[in-house]
Design a protein around this motif. Structure first.
Motif, short mmCIF file in Angstrom:
data_model
loop_
_atom_site.label_atom_id
_atom_site.label_comp_id
_atom_site.label_asym_id
_atom_site.label_seq_id
_atom_site.Cartn_x
_atom_site.Cartn_y
_atom_site.Cartn_z
N TRP A 75 -7.30 -6.45 20.09
CA TRP A 75 -7.60 -5.03 19.87
C TRP A 75 -7.05 -4.19 21.01
CZ3 TRP A 75 -13.47 -5.38 18.22
CH2 TRP A 75 -13.54 -5.73 16.87
N ASP B 39 2.03 5.55 12.52
CA ASP B 39 0.69 5.12 12.12
C ASP B 39 0.61 3.68 11.62
OD1 ASP B 39 -0.13 7.71 12.60
OD2 ASP B 39 0.23 8.34 10.54
N VAL C 296 2.56 -1.44 15.50
CA VAL C 296 2.39 -1.46 16.95
C VAL C 296 3.70 -1.99 17.53
CG1 VAL C 296 1.05 -2.33 18.88
CG2 VAL C 296 -0.06 -1.90 16.69
N ALA D 106 -5.09 -6.30 11.03
CA ALA D 106 -6.24 -5.76 10.29
C ALA D 106 -7.22 -6.84 9.86
CB ALA D 106 -5.74 -4.98 9.08
N SER E 17 -3.26 -3.93 20.82
CA SER E 17 -2.80 -3.10 19.71
C SER E 17 -3.12 -1.63 19.94
CB SER E 17 -3.39 -3.58 18.39
OG SER E 17 -4.80 -3.46 18.42
N ILE F 72 -12.34 -0.91 5.51
CA ILE F 72 -11.45 -2.06 5.34
C ILE F 72 -12.27 -3.30 5.00
CG2 ILE F 72 -9.89 -3.63 6.58
CD1 ILE F 72 -8.74 -1.21 8.01
N ARG G 166 -9.61 8.29 7.70
CA ARG G 166 -8.96 8.80 8.90
C ARG G 166 -9.38 10.23 9.20
NH1 ARG G 166 -3.46 7.72 11.17
NH2 ARG G 166 -4.77 7.32 12.94
N ILE H 263 -13.26 3.70 9.41
CA ILE H 263 -12.09 3.05 8.80
C ILE H 263 -12.32 1.54 8.73
CG2 ILE H 263 -9.63 2.59 9.05
CD1 ILE H 263 -9.36 5.24 10.49
N ALA H 264 -12.81 0.98 9.85
CA ALA H 264 -13.00 -0.47 9.92
C ALA H 264 -13.99 -0.93 8.84
CB ALA H 264 -13.51 -0.86 11.30
N ARG I 50 -2.92 4.95 16.93
CA ARG I 50 -3.10 5.41 15.56
C ARG I 50 -2.99 4.27 14.57
NH1 ARG I 50 -2.01 11.19 14.89
NH2 ARG I 50 -1.57 10.68 12.74
N ALA I 51 -1.99 3.42 14.79
CA ALA I 51 -1.82 2.29 13.89
C ALA I 51 -3.00 1.33 14.00
CB ALA I 51 -0.52 1.56 14.19
N ALA I 52 -3.46 1.12 15.24
CA ALA I 52 -4.59 0.22 15.45
C ALA I 52 -5.83 0.75 14.74
CB ALA I 52 -4.86 0.06 16.94
N GLU I 53 -6.05 2.04 14.86
CA GLU I 53 -7.23 2.64 14.24
C GLU I 53 -7.19 2.48 12.72
OE1 GLU I 53 -7.60 6.82 14.75
OE2 GLU I 53 -9.76 6.81 14.42
N LEU I 54 -6.01 2.71 12.15
CA LEU I 54 -5.87 2.56 10.70
C LEU I 54 -5.99 1.11 10.25
CD1 LEU I 54 -3.16 4.87 9.13
CD2 LEU I 54 -5.59 4.76 8.65
N SER I 55 -5.82 0.19 11.19
CA SER I 55 -5.98 -1.23 10.85
C SER I 55 -7.41 -1.68 11.07
CB SER I 55 -5.04 -2.09 11.69
OG SER I 55 -3.72 -1.66 11.52
N GLY I 56 -8.28 -0.75 11.37
CA GLY I 56 -9.69 -1.09 11.52
C GLY I 56 -10.10 -1.48 12.92
N VAL I 57 -9.26 -1.21 13.91
CA VAL I 57 -9.62 -1.52 15.29
C VAL I 57 -10.54 -0.41 15.82
CG1 VAL I 57 -8.75 -1.80 17.64
CG2 VAL I 57 -7.48 -2.75 15.71
N ASN J 44 -0.14 1.15 20.01
CA ASN J 44 -0.10 2.30 19.10
C ASN J 44 -1.51 2.55 18.60
OD1 ASN J 44 0.23 4.22 17.14
ND2 ASN J 44 1.92 3.19 16.11
N MET K 200 4.02 -5.23 19.74
CA MET K 200 3.57 -6.54 19.28
C MET K 200 4.58 -7.14 18.32
SD MET K 200 -0.57 -6.38 19.17
CE MET K 200 -0.72 -5.86 17.50
#
Lengths: 373, 517
Positions: A220, B361, B364, B376, A223, B347, B323, B343-344, A229-236, A227, B367
């Protein structure tokens, strides 16, 4: 892309790749090679440098930096910065000193002398609380980490000065009658020949390394630093990660403060001034990107050793303290320069890896201080 | 701009080659991106370069515009071999490029962006802001775009930013203008304006090199079609002699179809229910960017959300995904209210979003491919307190396989993938969480037809297995593919709903778009 790679003849790429690999090795292992260079140069200059006792002494100096740097690494991986670590270190020592002198509860007319482990725990709690404030400011109130922790740098230092009125606690050894002896154990004793401080550093480093590479939290962290924003959208849970990172950094600083004041058997309110910069330098020398998402514990440890061994080495060969500052600065600038070569090239590698020869890799191996342009 | 008079006889003008590439080869490391390309640009025409991602289009354009130099071969400008050295060198010779990724400074005003790097000076040496503003306004008026030159770029919509980018190129009086995906963020009416501008430019003798994934659109505007495949030019033709099928055939080497709706049962339960959802505009709380939207999506159903830029599609999807907060209304997932969840948590309950902007968005960048894929669903491969490497590898390999990501391995850098494969990574990341509902905001943005087809096929497959799919698009052609139902949004509201047998004109009319595009 795939098809073209398949078609190109292997022999043409082979020698090129090998050359790049050596360059890469030097570049990516630069902290290690720099440390090697420091050790070799100073062993040649002074016979006392490369002795077991000196290495252990230097290592226990390094331990303080390394503890701060590991906490700092987590914050930097998150894309932030923690300028309050030096002050937290100072306050931690002061709190320890304060508790060791006994807490007088005037309404009851008694004085409490907490035992050493209670002191240690309470100091860590103080560090965690400072981290919590930092983290909350940054994550919930969206204060820039630089500003939030700069504010805490002053506030915490001020509290430390207020607590002691600017004076230093000189006697931290406790009294057997009060059952609070043992504080010096942290700074003076050795287990299997290794100073306790160094052992603490090793334990913290191992734990931090496992945390980063083997746990969900670590992923977490990488990530959300890479990024958010991307991490947040992935549920982090990016905010939770952010707060925790500052808390950990606070605890690491408190530990460093305990070790330093134990080594010195005194706790001054100005201890650790400007150590935050040393910690940042160690992290950067260790190859972490200040933009977040890149870096590891091994590199940071090496970075701390480079700085510690370099400055102690300069003391041993009798170079003036002013020159030490110059050398340390040069090393830091060089490290940042190499970081940008490494990360910049990775970004560009798709574009120009073939067109231009690998840039500026050889200087990575040369002694850092000597090759500043 | 040029010393040659633009109004020479037409036959002469069309035959004269302004800029050409001669046997240009470009290698990156061991990879040959261009394998000896010959390419001509004639005065006053539009030349479109067709080709899938990774075919070498961008590389060729970078060489022509001086961003990069060729490994071998030469660039000939007005009959003389030239070496630009940099974009500034190319720009000084009248060649400008508009990149796919906008290169504007969002903190600066439109005026400052247009004149960035070549500010006008007053005799006293200060910047002549008044003159800059005047010229900027003149160009914007020409582009029929009512933007105040003093507006900060960050306050503009993506489509308007693109117009600013074009204005900047025009302001240097370019005689060769290279446009890399200029319409990808534009609405249909903005595209119309752009095309009118292109016509004006070509009639003044400016040559345009055009790259777009919107093939139909490109065919409409172009005079010449050049198809690049795998680093070589495979076909060249005059636009009047060819059609869409020809282009697609040349590009992918096979006939191409975006698919059709997979079979499904009408009796399936409602997976996602959006009830009267409104979202207030951040900048102007009295305005609603999403205004009382009701939408039910059943398991196994594919819904296409069509609308112009600013119609509220992105905001609706982001609100559903969690979001951005909803101002009023409720979001139900399989009957459970998820309106207040993070959001989490959404998901976890089976609702995931594939965002519009991959770079910002979706991915990453620090990575690897594998870690992006597993991000995710990370909690699913924890053993005790620690991550299980073997389980993660299994999951990543399975996902990469399932979405057909072409990569050298899961440890490859995410930046090494093409746009289409990056998009598949983002989709694979969400699919790895085993969602019941997947939302995709413009899933085809900036990816080539081949990858687009694969993405749609993949979604159709998953829908057949019971996944509810909602995707948004601004390309009508994409509505009439795998979607069972087409929902058109206009100014934050749902303006029409169609079944899959509707025609394009009806969809475009419902979105408020000119039918004549």
């Amino acid at each position: 892309m795939t098809t073209t790679t398949r078609k190109t003849a292997a022999p043409t790429t082979e020698p090129v790749r090998r050359k790049i690999d050596i360059g890469r090795l030097l570049l990516e292992g630069r902290a290690f090679f720099a440390l090697l260079a420091v050790i070799i140069i100073f062993s040649l200059l002074s016979p006392n440098y490369l002795t077991v006792s000196n290495l252990l002494t230097m290592s226990s100096h390094v331990a303080v930096y390394a503890l701060l740097a590991i906490g700092m690494l987590l914050v930097i991986l998150n894309g932030g910065i923690d300028l309050s670590v030096g002050s937290t270190l100072g306050l931690s020592g002061v709190v320890a000193g304060f508790l060791m002198q006994g807490v007088r509860l005037s309404p009851f007319g008694v004085a409490l002398f907490p035992s050493v482990w209670v002191v240690v725990v309470l100091c860590c709690v103080v560090g965690a609380l400072i981290g919590l404030v930092n983290g909350t400011l940054v994550a919930r109130f969206r204060v820039a980490s630089f500003v939030a922790t700069l504010g805490m740098l002053y506030v915490v230092r001020g509290v430390a000065l207020l607590m002691t009125n600017g004076l230093t606690y000189n006697d931290l050894s406790g009294q057997p009658a009060l059952g609070n002896t043992g504080f010096n154990w942290l700074g003076f004793n050795k287990l299997i020949g290794v100073p306790i401080g160094v052992l603490v550093m090793i334990v913290v480093a191992v734990v931090a390394s496992i945390l980063l590479t083997r746990t969900v939290f670590g992923r977490w962290l990488y990530s959300s630093g890479g990024n958010e924003r991307a991490a947040e959208l992935s549920g982090v849970p990016v905010k939770k990660v952010q707060v925790r990172v500052y808390v950990i950094s606070g605890v690491c600083s408190a530990l460093a403060g305990l070790i330093l004041s134990s080594e010195l058997t005194s706790a001054g309110p100005t201890a650790g001034t400007s150590y935050e910069l040393t910690a940042i330098a160690a992290v950067v020398i260790g190859g972490a990107a200040l933009t977040g998402g890149r870096g590891n514990v091994r590199g940071t440890l090496l970075g701390a050793f480079v700085i510690g061994f370099l400055s102690d080495g300069l003391v041993i060969i009798g170079v003036s303290a002013y020159w030490q500052t110059v050398f340390t600065g040069a090393v830091i600038v060089l490290a940042v320069l190499l970081n940008s070569v490494q990360y910049g090239r990775r970004r560009r590698s798709k574009k120009s890896a073939g067109a231009t020869p690998p840039v500026a890799t050889p200087p990575a191996a040369t002694p850092p201080a000597a090759s500043t342009p | 701009m040029t010393s040659d008079a633009p109004k020479t006889s037409t036959s002469d003008a069309t035959d004269s080659v302004v800029l050409s590439a001669r046997n240009v080869v470009k290698t990156y490391g061991g990879t040959r991106a261009l394998k000896g390309v010959d390419f001509d640009i004639t005065r006053g025409t539009v030349t479109t370069l067709f080709g899938e991602n990774g075919a070498g289009k961008s590389t060729l354009m970078k060489i022509l515009s001086g961003v990069e130099s060729p490994t071998s071969g030469e660039i000939v400008l007005d009959g003389e071999p030239v070496v630009f050295g940099s974009t500034v060198g190319a720009r000084d010779r009248g060649i400008s490029i508009i990149h796919q990724e906008l290169s504007l400074a969002p903190n600066l005003s439109v005026r400052d962006n247009v004149f960035m790097g070549r500010e006008l000076r007053t005799p006293r040496g200060t910047v002549d802001f008044a003159e800059e503003a005047r010229q900027t306004l003149a160009i914007l008026t020409e582009l029929e775009e009512e933007i105040d030159p003093l507006t900060p770029v960050s306050a503009l919509r993506l489509g308007q930013q693109q117009i600013v980018e074009i204005a900047r190129a025009l302001s240097v009086n370019a005689r060769i203008l290279i446009m890399d995906e200029p319409t990808s963020a534009l609405s249909a009416s903005e595209v119309e304006i752009l095309f009118k501008v292109i016509h004006d430019l070509t009639s003044r003798g400016v040559s345009i090199v055009y790259i777009s994934h919107h093939l139909e659109e490109a065919l409409q505007i172009t005079d010449h079609a050049v198809v690049l495949r795998d680093g070589s030019i495979t076909a060249t033709a005059a636009a009047r002699d060819i059609d869409l099928d020809w282009v697609v055939r040349q590009m992918v080497g096979a006939n191409f179809d975006l698919g059709e709706p997979p079979p499904r049962s009408d009796a399936a339960e409602v997976a996602l229910s959006v009830r009267g959802v409104s979202v207030a505009d951040e900048r102007n709380p009295d305005r609603f960017v999403v205004d009382g939207v009701d939408l039910d999506v059943r398991a196994g159903e594919i819904v296409c959300l069509y609308g112009l830029m600013g119609a509220g599609r992105t905001e609706l999807l982001e609100a559903v995904a969690g979001r951005i907060p909803v101002t009023s209304g409720a979001i139900l997932l399989k009957g459970q209210d998820v309106t207040r969840l993070s959001i989490a948590e959404r998901i976890d309950r089976g609702l995931g979003l594939v965002p519009e902007d991959r770079q910002r968005d979706g991915l990453v960048p620090t990575m690897s491919v594998g870690r992006n894929v597993s991000l995710a669903s990370i909690t699913s491969f924890v053993r005790g307190r620690f991550l299980s490497g073997s389980r993660e590898r299994a999951l990543v390999e399975q996902s990469i396989d399932a979405v057909h990501v072409k990569t050298s391995g899961s440890s490859a850098a995410i930046g090494s993938l093409s746009g289409g494969n990056q998009q598949k990574v983002v989709i694979g990341k969400i699919l790895a969480t085993h969602p019941d509902v997947i939302l995709l905001d413009e899933p085809s943005r900036g990816i080539d037809v081949g990858a687009k087809g694969e993405v749609f096929r993949l979604l159709a497959e998953r829908a057949q297995a019971g996944l509810a799919v909602v995707y948004s698009t601004s390309e009508v052609g994409e509505c009439l593919s795998i979607a069972h139902r087409i929902v058109v949004m206009r100014r934050g509201r749902i303006s029409a709903e169609f079944s899959a047998d509707i025609n394009k004109e009806a969809i475009m009319a419902a979105s408020g778009e000119a039918v004549a595009v």
